[in-house]
Design a protein around this motif. Structure first.
Motif, mmCIF file in Angstrom:
data_model
loop_
_atom_site.group_PDB
_atom_site.id
_atom_site.type_symbol
_atom_site.label_atom_id
_atom_site.label_comp_id
_atom_site.label_asym_id
_atom_site.label_seq_id
_atom_site.Cartn_x
_atom_site.Cartn_y
_atom_site.Cartn_z
ATOM 1 N N ILE A 185 -9.332 -28.778 -3.459
ATOM 2 C CA ILE A 185 -10.696 -29.256 -3.753
ATOM 3 C C ILE A 185 -11.310 -28.255 -4.717
ATOM 4 C CG2 ILE A 185 -12.968 -29.751 -2.771
ATOM 5 C CD1 ILE A 185 -11.372 -31.487 -1.166
ATOM 6 N N GLN A 227 3.616 -36.726 -2.572
ATOM 7 C CA GLN A 227 2.164 -36.900 -2.527
ATOM 8 C C GLN A 227 1.718 -38.018 -3.476
ATOM 9 O OE1 GLN A 227 0.932 -32.846 -3.385
ATOM 10 N NE2 GLN A 227 1.265 -32.201 -1.270
ATOM 11 N N THR A 270 -0.831 -28.259 3.651
ATOM 12 C CA THR A 270 -1.663 -29.038 4.572
ATOM 13 C C THR A 270 -3.102 -29.142 4.062
ATOM 14 O OG1 THR A 270 -2.509 -27.237 5.971
ATOM 15 C CG2 THR A 270 -0.282 -28.070 6.464
ATOM 16 N N GLN A 271 -3.412 -28.412 2.984
ATOM 17 C CA GLN A 271 -4.796 -28.421 2.471
ATOM 18 C C GLN A 271 -4.851 -29.048 1.082
ATOM 19 O OE1 GLN A 271 -7.469 -27.705 4.051
ATOM 20 N NE2 GLN A 271 -6.686 -26.573 5.828
ATOM 21 N N LEU A 272 -5.603 -30.115 0.992
ATOM 22 C CA LEU A 272 -5.810 -30.742 -0.308
ATOM 23 C C LEU A 272 -6.564 -29.763 -1.213
ATOM 24 C CD1 LEU A 272 -5.110 -33.684 -1.089
ATOM 25 C CD2 LEU A 272 -7.489 -34.256 -0.666
ATOM 26 N N THR A 292 -1.921 -30.702 -3.110
ATOM 27 C CA THR A 292 -2.370 -29.701 -2.148
ATOM 28 C C THR A 292 -2.371 -28.309 -2.778
ATOM 29 O OG1 THR A 292 -0.095 -29.658 -1.347
ATOM 30 C CG2 THR A 292 -1.665 -30.932 -0.070
ATOM 31 N N PRO A 299 -5.639 -39.302 -9.404
ATOM 32 C CA PRO A 299 -6.280 -39.089 -8.114
ATOM 33 C C PRO A 299 -5.974 -37.677 -7.604
ATOM 34 C CG PRO A 299 -5.266 -41.254 -8.170
ATOM 35 C CD PRO A 299 -4.882 -40.561 -9.452
ATOM 36 N N THR A 300 -6.951 -37.056 -6.986
ATOM 37 C CA THR A 300 -6.769 -35.659 -6.559
ATOM 38 C C THR A 300 -5.921 -35.602 -5.294
ATOM 39 O OG1 THR A 300 -8.824 -35.795 -5.327
ATOM 40 C CG2 THR A 300 -8.965 -34.925 -7.575
ATOM 41 N N VAL A 301 -4.630 -35.843 -5.450
ATOM 42 C CA VAL A 301 -3.729 -35.974 -4.297
ATOM 43 C C VAL A 301 -2.946 -34.696 -3.991
ATOM 44 C CG1 VAL A 301 -3.382 -38.410 -4.788
ATOM 45 C CG2 VAL A 301 -1.717 -36.775 -5.633
#
Lengths: 506, 118
Positions: free
Chosen positions: A421, A336, A417-419, A411, A407-409
């Motif tokens: 947040i 990632q 499959t889900q970043l 998961t 950077p919010t890279v």
């Protein structure tokens, strides 16, 4: 006539006592609290500073002798490396990206640690502690210096090395280590010791140095191997200082436990994020690979760290809060992170490249449950875009984590499959995070982290106001030379041409 | 305690909306399209219509993904923060309640070429 009697040589123990413990005295006309004003506000209670153990019993005079000898050997090898065009012995110039990141991001961290230990050496009242901190401070400055000197030889020939000091302050990916050390240096002396002395030096340093130095050896870089060796012998002392410090705090008062545990949680997570960049280097940047990031973490992180936390359990310490999430991230983080470095490579002072078929087969072998499933399709698509003449650049720029500034890279720990947040509202503003761990750190001390100077939002404020060219000048990035894909770069052309001259009769 | 410090301390946030010359940050993320490593950081005027934001700001950034051409704004499902959100396309960002540093996410269920079916 007096007989000349040879002076008896002092025993080591005696010398240590004279040169360290005896230097401390009880102040008579100043209050101790005024001389050491920073040792109470963190809440750590110390009853007897003399209980501090310093198992190395190293005195300054022997310290100078050892270090001077190491310096002589080090500079002899660096000179030989320069005179014999050592830079042409590396596997290939893709390897240089790892060195550029090291110089821009890690060496300044050594310097920051040097400043931090100089400060803690002044702020702690115990003499044993003071001397140990002072030595480590000098070590760290020496490490920064030897690294800069070793790599300056590459600067004569290749791009991306020249502006490392500006990069340290201004480059978006360098704010990750910078904010790590700034956070530690703006904490109190005890937290600093847990942050750098314990979490970084004890729990994580092997993950940084061992893979990095074996990577250098595998890839023919003797200059780097040499500074590695020169630093290595100091590390044992640093690790001992970190471990002694934590045991000392825990033994002095039971009230210290929750504070120390909270710091361990915080600094393990910050350190884990920081070392993510080592993962990209091991899995992607070394032309000749040593072991995968996962394998390195299993040995140096899980096995060694696990044993350490078992050992500390008798004080009531449990493994750090983010330990399980870290384990779940291992099969994903380097991929990632590397995909992000590639898509923003117009803004990096090092080159990146798309893994070849052979590289990807290696990655699949090392990451059998994740690489082919999640990451190969992305790399293949990126390769297709490049072959079509429309190389992939993500001009959307990156959302950064308010705490670690990466950077919010990443998961969700249980769903690649889900970043992840995460956002928090604080005093009418929104703040964003890459992980539960970073959000938790923010929520403990929001007034500290709201001040973060995040490079991406800063780019759109005065005086840069979104001007990418002005930004490149400001960070010392030479567009078309330092950045972009390795293939087609000046570094690649020069290295190939010079190596050709060195190995053939043309 | 908001900060462990020797005396009361108030931090100064660096990214307040006042620093952006009349513009604001909006983060937009296309769910399960991880060719884009992070949500897009976009800096736009709050008076921009949502439809224009989509057409002129978000869409150009999506083009590297093979699914980009097939995305229809009318079918896209949105969230803002943790809430479901139905944007009014002809209203401005401000009128849609999209504040500085808001996080928008959109979903295009079933359309994810580069992502292995989990």
């Amino acid at each position: 006539m007096d007989m000349k009697v040879a002076k008896k040589k002092l025993a080591l123990k005696e010398k240590y006592k004279l040169l360290t413990r005896d230097l401390g005295w009880e102040p008579s006309y100043q209050k101790k609290d005024d001389i050491y004003p920073y040792i109470k506000y963190e809440g750590i209670k110390i009853h007897d500073w003399d209980k501090w153990e310093d198992p190395f019993r190293l005195t300054m005079d022997s310290y100078w002798k050892y270090q001077a000898e190491k310096e002589r050997k080090f500079y002899a090898i660096i000179d030989a490396h320069a005179q014999n065009n050592g830079h042409l012995n590396i596997t290939d110039a893709r390897y240089l990206s790892a060195l550029k990141i090291f110089l821009q991001a890690i060496s300044p961290g050594e310097y920051a640690a040097g400043k931090g230990f100089a400060r803690t050496g002044r702020e702690f009242p115990g003499v044993g502690t003071q001397v140990a901190c002072q030595m480590q401070s000098i070590d760290e400055i020496r490490h920064a210096q030897t690294q800069i000197h070793a790599l300056s030889n590459y600067n004569k020939f290749y791009n991306g090395f020249h502006a490392f000091a500006d990069a340290r302050d201004r480059m978006w990916y360098c704010t990750l280590p910078r904010s790590f050390f700034d956070d530690a240096m703006s904490s109190g002396p005890f937290e600093f010791m847990i942050a750098i002395g314990f979490s970084f030096e004890y729990v994580l340093t092997n993950l940084l140095f061992v893979p990095f130095m074996s990577g250098a050896a595998y890839n023919g870089d003797m200059a780097t191997v040499t500074f590695g060796f020169s630093a290595q012998s100091d590390e044992a002392r640093h690790m001992t200082l970190g471990l002694e410090c934590i045991k000392f705090m825990l033994e002095q008062d039971p009230d210290n436990l929750p504070i120390v545990q909270n710091w361990i949680d915080k600094w393990f997570w910050r350190g884990f994020r920081l070392l993510g960049v080592v993962g990209t280097m091991m899995d992607y940047m070394l032309p000749k690979r040593v072991m995968s990031w996962r394998e390195a973490f299993e040995i140096y992180g899980i096995e060694n760290g696990g044993a350490l936390f078992n050992d500390l359990a008798r004080y009531g310490i449990r493994p750090p809060r983010g330990w399980d999430d870290a384990g779940k991230a291992l099969d994903h983080m380097s991929h990632q992170f590397m995909l992000a470095l590639y898509q923003y490579n117009f803004g990096t002072a090092f080159h990146t490249d798309i893994p070849t078929e052979e590289d990807m087969a290696w990655l699949d072998k090392k990451y059998p449950t994740t690489f082919n499933k999640y990451y190969r399709p992305r790399w293949e698509h990126i390769r297709k875009l490049k072959e079509a003449g429309t190389p992939y650049k993500n001009m959307g720029l990156a959302k950064l984590c308010q705490t670690c500034q990466i950077p919010t890279v990443f998961t969700e720990p249980d769903d690649p499959t889900q970043l992840t947040i995460r956002e928090v509202d604080y005093k009418g503003d929104k703040y964003h995070f890459c992980s539960e761990g970073c959000q938790h750190i923010f929520e403990n001390e929001p007034e500290k982290y709201i001040q973060a100077v995040l490079p991406m939002p800063q780019l759109f404020q005065a005086p840069l106001s979104g001007d990418l060219v002005a930004w490149m000048n400001w960070v010392g990035l030479q567009n078309g030379k330092d950045n972009g894909d390795y293939f087609g770069s000046e570094d690649q052309k020069n290295f190939d041409a010079w190596r050709d001259l060195a190995t053939r009769n043309v | 305690m908001a900060l462990t410090s020797t005396k009361p301390y108030v931090g100064v946030p660096r990214d307040t909306v006042a620093n952006f010359n009349g513009k604001q940050i909006v983060y937009t993320y296309w769910e399960q399209h991880l060719l884009f490593s992070t949500p897009y950081l976009t800096v736009v005027e709050p008076g921009m219509r949502f439809g224009d934001y989509w057409e002129n700001v978000v869409k150009p950034l999506m083009q590297a993904d093979p699914d980009a051409a097939g995305v229809n704004l009318a079918e896209v499902k949105w969230t803002m923060g943790k809430q479901d959100f139905t944007p009014n396309i002809s209203a401005t960002l401000a009128e849609n309640g999209i504040v500085h540093k808001a996080q928008l996410c959109f979903r295009t269920p079933g359309v994810n070429t580069l992502l292995a079916a989990a």
